[in-house]
Scaffold this active site. Structure first.
Site, PDB file in Angstrom:
ATOM      1  N   VAL A  94     -23.854  41.425  13.181  1.00 36.71           N
ATOM      2  CA  VAL A  94     -22.511  41.998  13.099  1.00 36.71           C
ATOM      3  C   VAL A  94     -21.484  40.877  13.073  1.00 36.71           C
ATOM      4  O   VAL A  94     -21.403  40.075  14.005  1.00 36.71           O
ATOM      5  CB  VAL A  94     -22.225  42.943  14.283  1.00 36.71           C
ATOM      6  CG1 VAL A  94     -20.809  43.512  14.175  1.00 36.71           C
ATOM      7  CG2 VAL A  94     -23.241  44.072  14.324  1.00 36.71           C
TER       8      VAL A  94
ATOM      9  N   LYS B 175     -23.050  48.001  10.488  1.00 41.82           N
ATOM     10  CA  LYS B 175     -22.487  47.264  11.618  1.00 41.82           C
ATOM     11  C   LYS B 175     -21.817  48.200  12.621  1.00 41.82           C
ATOM     12  O   LYS B 175     -21.913  48.000  13.840  1.00 41.82           O
ATOM     13  CB  LYS B 175     -21.496  46.219  11.106  1.00 41.82           C
ATOM     14  CG  LYS B 175     -22.133  45.177  10.199  1.00 41.82           C
ATOM     15  CD  LYS B 175     -21.094  44.342   9.467  1.00 41.82           C
ATOM     16  CE  LYS B 175     -21.731  43.387   8.477  1.00 41.82           C
ATOM     17  NZ  LYS B 175     -20.735  42.669   7.659  1.00 41.82           N
TER      18      LYS B 175
ATOM     19  N   THR C 185     -30.504  30.398   2.858  1.00 44.29           N
ATOM     20  CA  THR C 185     -29.244  29.775   3.280  1.00 44.29           C
ATOM     21  C   THR C 185     -29.078  29.799   4.789  1.00 44.29           C
ATOM     22  O   THR C 185     -28.771  28.781   5.417  1.00 44.29           O
ATOM     23  CB  THR C 185     -28.065  30.499   2.613  1.00 44.29           C
ATOM     24  OG1 THR C 185     -28.213  30.419   1.190  1.00 44.29           O
ATOM     25  CG2 THR C 185     -26.752  29.852   3.000  1.00 44.29           C
ATOM     26  N   VAL C 186     -29.283  30.974   5.408  1.00 43.00           N
ATOM     27  CA  VAL C 186     -29.088  31.079   6.857  1.00 43.00           C
ATOM     28  C   VAL C 186     -30.200  30.361   7.607  1.00 43.00           C
ATOM     29  O   VAL C 186     -29.950  29.653   8.590  1.00 43.00           O
ATOM     30  CB  VAL C 186     -29.004  32.549   7.285  1.00 43.00           C
ATOM     31  CG1 VAL C 186     -28.926  32.666   8.802  1.00 43.00           C
ATOM     32  CG2 VAL C 186     -27.785  33.221   6.651  1.00 43.00           C
TER      33      VAL C 186
ATOM     34  N   ASP D  63     -22.597  48.580   4.148  1.00 44.14           N
ATOM     35  CA  ASP D  63     -22.736  47.407   5.012  1.00 44.14           C
ATOM     36  C   ASP D  63     -21.900  47.561   6.280  1.00 44.14           C
ATOM     37  O   ASP D  63     -22.376  47.301   7.387  1.00 44.14           O
ATOM     38  CB  ASP D  63     -22.309  46.153   4.237  1.00 44.14           C
ATOM     39  CG  ASP D  63     -22.333  44.900   5.083  1.00 44.14           C
ATOM     40  OD1 ASP D  63     -23.408  44.308   5.257  1.00 44.14           O
ATOM     41  OD2 ASP D  63     -21.254  44.513   5.593  1.00 44.14           O
TER      42      ASP D  63
ATOM     43  N   GLY E 254     -21.101  38.046  11.447  1.00 37.16           N
ATOM     44  CA  GLY E 254     -21.449  36.632  11.296  1.00 37.16           C
ATOM     45  C   GLY E 254     -21.337  35.822  12.564  1.00 37.16           C
ATOM     46  O   GLY E 254     -22.071  36.029  13.527  1.00 37.16           O
TER      47      GLY E 254
END
Length: 437
Positions: A132, A205, A13-14, A201, A134
């Site tokens: 971090v 970050k 996707t990315v 998660d 998005g």
């Protein structure tokens, strides 16, 4: 100047979002970078899988090592995730003189110290804005725009899945389980949501944020981490009556004893900006001694926002390829030989406000004993809420918000309260945010 050739590790996707962005905004990107940027090679698990981007001109195979050792590749973009294979590939890319762009917070949080040291030695850069929050440019803001400031603290909602779940519990009156199911159905949560709901998660970050804020090595293994799985709808309701919303925050703060690095559910005043960040959005506040509080808000995940940060890092990388490595912005904002080993404060020494809920028999003297225990530890009270039982057979609930206090003192109070004969098991304890908007 000749075009810059890019190799992709992963074209999901990315990766597809990055290819599409380079195609759609190619003219502007070339004008900004000063050179054309071309994705010429990609390694994927299944070459026959349909892609969400045009692949004309991209050599697609399954061998990641072939990409990182290809002499025609200038920059490697790592998008496969994880911290084992990705680590080996990134280190191999660096050893072969490739610059690296990654969205992998897991990799950077656990192995960034070694990766950055290898990159400095090789004269290449490793860019990780997308790791971090998005599409929010928090790394660049802290590393460059706030470089003149002594950063006092950073606090933020840095996991969109957890924020979505809490928003559903607050505004849709859902249970944790139902809110998680909605997050999975909408694609905000993975089939295995452990990293999101247990706080891992966010801790990945926060390790990166804390290192950049305070000039310390990445310290993921020292972060106090608590998730949101045990948050009860009852506490959401009672906290609202007291003027708070429960948010899952990552907090990095300078303290007298060292640096606090903590991820946990936090009561935030309903009037505060962070309390009003809803759904899957992220928001981060940074307090600098000169600039005061600044806020960064936006999409913390998703193909478009994350690809935006990946391609922005790619453009920056192209711009600095011809710059003497000593003149580049350091990976963790401070010069590598200027990072300091600050003590990481343990949870017993956190100083903040506290919320706790106690279930007690409905009898005279209970509240007096609880407030006496707080007074004995010199802990002030900010607010009290008592819910009387619906019938004579039911227990009452007492909720207290304290003023700032050392956590070890508060825990002594809770231990004393647990020993009282009219107190039930299962005292709920959360921390209260104390920062300026």
């Amino acid at each position: 100047m000749k075009p810059v050739n890019v190799g992709l590790l992963g074209l999901g996707t990315v990766g597809a979002g990055a290819v599409n962005l380079l195609e759609r905004n190619g003219v502007e990107i070339t004008r900004r970078a000063g050179r054309e940027i071309r994705v010429v090679r990609a390694a994927v698990r299944n070459p026959d899988k349909p892609r969400e981007c045009a692949t004309t001109g991209i050599e697609i195979g399954t061998d990641c090592n072939a990409v990182v050792t290809d002499p025609n590749i200038d920059v490697v973009i790592e998008l496969i995730g994880g911290d084992t294979e990705a680590y080996d590939l990134v280190m191999a890319a660096i050893a072969n003189g490739k610059h690296v762009v990654t969205a992998n917070k897991h990799l950077i949080a656990l192995h960034g110290n070694e990766i950055f040291a290898a990159a400095d030695e090789a004269g290449v850069v490793v860019s990780f804005e997308a790791a971090v929050a998005g599409g929010i440019p928090i790394i660049k803001a802290m590393r460059e725009s706030l470089a003149a400031n002594h950063i006092e603290w950073v606090a933020g909602i840095i996991n969109g899945t957890g924020n979505f779940i809490l928003s559903q519990m607050i505004f849709e009156d859902q249970s944790f389980e139902d809110a998680l199911a909605d997050a999975q159905r909408l694609g905000f949560a993975e089939a295995d949501p452990t990293f999101d709901v247990e706080g891992t998660d966010a801790a990945h970050k926060l390790a990166i944020i804390g290192a950049i804020a305070f000039g310390i090595p990445l310290s993921f293994d020292k972060i106090y981490t608590q998730g949101i799985r045990d948050i009860d709808s009852m506490d959401i309701e009672y906290c609202a009556e007291l003027g708070y919303r429960i948010k899952h925050l990552g907090i990095a703060r300078r303290a007298d004893e060292g640096v606090e690095l903590r991820v946990h559910p936090t009561l935030v005043s309903q009037k505060a900006l962070l309390a009003n960040v809803e759904g899957e959005k992220n928001a981060i506040m940074v307090y600098g001694d000169s600039v005061g509080p600044t806020v960064y808000y936006g999409a913390g995940a998703g193909a478009g926002p994350t690809a935006s940060s990946v391609v922005a890092d790619l453009i920056d990388t192209v711009r600095i390829m011809s710059i003497d490595p000593k003149g580049r912005v350091p990976h963790l904002a401070f010069q590598p030989d200027q990072l300091t080993e600050e003590p990481i404060v343990g949870s017993d020494d956190f100083v903040c406000g506290h919320y706790f809920r106690v279930q007690v028999a409905d009898q005279i003297g209970v509240m007096a004993e609880i407030t006496r225990a707080l007074a004995d530890q010199q802990i002030g009270i900010e607010a009290i809420l008592q819910k009387d039982p619906p019938t004579e057979e039911d227990d009452a609930h007492v909720m207290i918000v304290t003023k700032a206090a050392r956590e070890s003192n508060l825990l002594k109070v809770l231990d004393h309260i647990r020993s009282l004969p009219y107190v039930r098991d299962g005292i709920v304890h959360m921390r209260v945010a104390q920062f300026e908007d």
